[in-house]
Design an enzyme around this catalytic site. Structure first.
Site, mmCIF file in Angstrom:
data_model
loop_
_atom_site.group_PDB
_atom_site.id
_atom_site.type_symbol
_atom_site.label_atom_id
_atom_site.label_comp_id
_atom_site.label_asym_id
_atom_site.label_seq_id
_atom_site.Cartn_x
_atom_site.Cartn_y
_atom_site.Cartn_z
ATOM 1 N N ARG A 1 22.879 -16.686 12.292
ATOM 2 C CA ARG A 1 22.467 -16.655 10.897
ATOM 3 C C ARG A 1 23.711 -16.483 10.048
ATOM 4 O O ARG A 1 24.583 -15.696 10.395
ATOM 5 C CB ARG A 1 21.521 -15.471 10.663
ATOM 6 C CG ARG A 1 20.135 -15.896 10.288
ATOM 7 C CD ARG A 1 19.228 -14.712 10.191
ATOM 8 N NE ARG A 1 19.541 -13.841 9.049
ATOM 9 C CZ ARG A 1 18.709 -12.900 8.614
ATOM 10 N NH1 ARG A 1 17.553 -12.721 9.198
ATOM 11 N NH2 ARG A 1 19.038 -12.136 7.592
ATOM 12 N N ARG B 1 12.196 -3.185 -0.472
ATOM 13 C CA ARG B 1 13.512 -2.723 -0.043
ATOM 14 C C ARG B 1 14.015 -1.601 -0.952
ATOM 15 O O ARG B 1 14.947 -0.901 -0.586
ATOM 16 C CB ARG B 1 14.536 -3.876 -0.148
ATOM 17 C CG ARG B 1 14.432 -4.946 0.909
ATOM 18 C CD ARG B 1 15.446 -4.710 1.980
ATOM 19 N NE ARG B 1 16.271 -5.792 2.476
ATOM 20 C CZ ARG B 1 15.899 -6.918 3.056
ATOM 21 N NH1 ARG B 1 14.669 -7.274 3.108
ATOM 22 N NH2 ARG B 1 16.779 -7.748 3.573
ATOM 23 N N ARG C 1 23.238 -11.815 17.977
ATOM 24 C CA ARG C 1 21.930 -12.341 17.584
ATOM 25 C C ARG C 1 22.040 -13.821 17.202
ATOM 26 O O ARG C 1 22.946 -14.226 16.494
ATOM 27 C CB ARG C 1 21.410 -11.538 16.386
ATOM 28 C CG ARG C 1 20.162 -12.125 15.771
ATOM 29 C CD ARG C 1 19.488 -11.118 14.903
ATOM 30 N NE ARG C 1 19.878 -11.215 13.513
ATOM 31 C CZ ARG C 1 19.183 -10.640 12.536
ATOM 32 N NH1 ARG C 1 18.099 -9.940 12.793
ATOM 33 N NH2 ARG C 1 19.583 -10.750 11.297
ATOM 34 N N ARG D 1 25.407 -5.681 4.385
ATOM 35 C CA ARG D 1 23.949 -5.537 4.478
ATOM 36 C C ARG D 1 23.560 -4.141 4.940
ATOM 37 O O ARG D 1 22.595 -3.560 4.466
ATOM 38 C CB ARG D 1 23.368 -6.608 5.409
ATOM 39 C CG ARG D 1 23.383 -7.991 4.757
ATOM 40 C CD ARG D 1 23.186 -9.089 5.774
ATOM 41 N NE ARG D 1 21.888 -9.013 6.428
ATOM 42 C CZ ARG D 1 21.647 -9.474 7.650
ATOM 43 N NH1 ARG D 1 22.610 -10.002 8.364
ATOM 44 N NH2 ARG D 1 20.447 -9.400 8.160
ATOM 45 N N LYS E 1 12.891 -5.852 13.711
ATOM 46 C CA LYS E 1 11.789 -5.944 12.760
ATOM 47 C C LYS E 1 11.126 -7.323 12.778
ATOM 48 O O LYS E 1 9.911 -7.421 12.831
ATOM 49 C CB LYS E 1 12.375 -5.644 11.374
ATOM 50 C CG LYS E 1 11.398 -5.437 10.271
ATOM 51 C CD LYS E 1 12.107 -4.757 9.080
ATOM 52 C CE LYS E 1 13.350 -5.489 8.636
ATOM 53 N NZ LYS E 1 13.068 -6.664 7.804
HETATM 54 P P1 AMP Z 1 16.075 -10.421 5.566
HETATM 55 O O1 AMP Z 1 15.756 -11.653 6.347
HETATM 56 O O2 AMP Z 1 14.847 -9.562 5.304
HETATM 57 O O3 AMP Z 1 17.219 -9.631 6.164
HETATM 58 O O4 AMP Z 1 16.560 -10.901 4.119
HETATM 59 C C1 AMP Z 1 17.707 -11.718 3.956
HETATM 60 C C2 AMP Z 1 18.257 -11.562 2.547
HETATM 61 O O5 AMP Z 1 17.256 -11.940 1.589
HETATM 62 C C3 AMP Z 1 18.648 -10.143 2.156
HETATM 63 O O6 AMP Z 1 19.959 -9.789 2.599
HETATM 64 C C4 AMP Z 1 18.542 -10.211 0.640
HETATM 65 O O7 AMP Z 1 19.654 -10.890 0.077
HETATM 66 C C5 AMP Z 1 17.316 -11.098 0.427
HETATM 67 N N1 AMP Z 1 16.066 -10.304 0.368
HETATM 68 C C6 AMP Z 1 15.001 -10.378 1.228
HETATM 69 N N2 AMP Z 1 14.041 -9.511 0.878
HETATM 70 C C7 AMP Z 1 14.496 -8.852 -0.212
HETATM 71 C C8 AMP Z 1 13.980 -7.804 -1.045
HETATM 72 N N3 AMP Z 1 12.780 -7.247 -0.795
HETATM 73 N N4 AMP Z 1 14.722 -7.387 -2.097
HETATM 74 C C9 AMP Z 1 15.924 -7.938 -2.364
HETATM 75 N N5 AMP Z 1 16.490 -8.907 -1.627
HETATM 76 C C10 AMP Z 1 15.790 -9.371 -0.553
#
Ligand code: AMP
Length: 212
Positions: free
Chosen positions: A156, A90, A124, A167, A15
């Site tokens: 990460r 989300r 990754r 996750r 993504k």
């Molecule tokens: P990502 O980089 O999109 O995988 O986001 C990393 C982390 O940020 C996620 O595991 C959540 O803890 C938080 N996060 C990012 N976007 C959201 C969202 N739309 N709703 C809730 N938590 C979020």
């Protein structure tokens, strides 16, 4: 006509990589809620301190917090030509909130099965300098140089095996209802994310062109 895109897909679905390519091709601001939160953590802001433990544990931050953050971001002038949302919404509550801000959305869903995701996330790495994501040859590889800028590749923090499981479970819990919320819309675009990244990009660009 503004192009308002939402990109949905599990962690490790490609993504982020596709988001960068789409934003560049259509000249759209790339709004990644994960990136915004990680930056806040690095900067040590009150927001960063508030979300740090949640992100490290692989859970979601609250709908209210993330929705108000996106609401503020979507008021910036660069959004007039459209936007690419990556990582938001989300949950169905976030999607309903987004509908009140901007109901005219094209939703791109990148689908990748769980076993492929786990394999991808273990290799990754993210470049500490340029931020690009790439895959390394071995699970335990660290300290390799970024092929693009020579920066250091790091894992990460939330890509360790236990957090990845959390996750993915979190994603599975919320993704079904979220996709159901969008699936029947004419501007919903399903994409097979198992293909090579360039083929996935081609499929996305072709679908955006067709839906537009
Ligand atoms: P990502 O980089 O999109 O995988 O986001 C990393 C982390 O940020 C996620 O595991 C959540 O803890 C938080 N996060 C990012 N976007 C959201 C969202 N739309 N709703 C809730 N938590 C979020």
């Amino acid at each position: 006509m503004p192009l308002n895109l939402v990109l949905i897909g599990p962690p490790g679905s490609g993504k982020g990589t596709q988001a960068v390519r789409i934003a560049r091709r259509y000249n759209l601001p790339h709004i990644s809620t994960g990136d915004i939160l990680r930056q806040a953590i690095r900067d040590g802001t009150p927001l960063g301190r508030e979300v740090e433990a949640t992100i490290a544990g692989g859970a979601l931050v609250s709908d209210e917090l993330i929705s108000s953050l996106v609401e503020v971001r979507l008021q910036q002038p660069d959004v007039a030509r459209g936007f690419l949302l990556d990582g938001f919404p989300r949950t169905v509550d976030q999607a309903r909130f987004l509908d009140t801000l901007q109901p005219d959305l094209m939703v791109i869903h990148i689908d990748v099965p769980d076993d492929e995701i786990i394999k991808r996330l273990s290799t990754r790495r993210v470049c500490r300098s340029c931020g690009l994501t790439q895959s390394v040859s071995a699970d335990e590889a660290t300290g390799e140089a970024c092929p693009y800028c020579g920066g250091t590749l790091v894992r990460r923090e939330d890509d360790d095996a236990r957090t990845v499981k959390t996750r993915l479970t979190t994603y599975a819990t919320f993704a079904g209802p979220l996709i159901a919320h969008y699936r029947t819309r004419p501007q919903f675009v399903p994409i097979d994310g198992v293909k090579e990244p360039d083929r996935v990009s081609d499929d996305i660009f072709r679908s955006i062109g067709a839906v537009r």
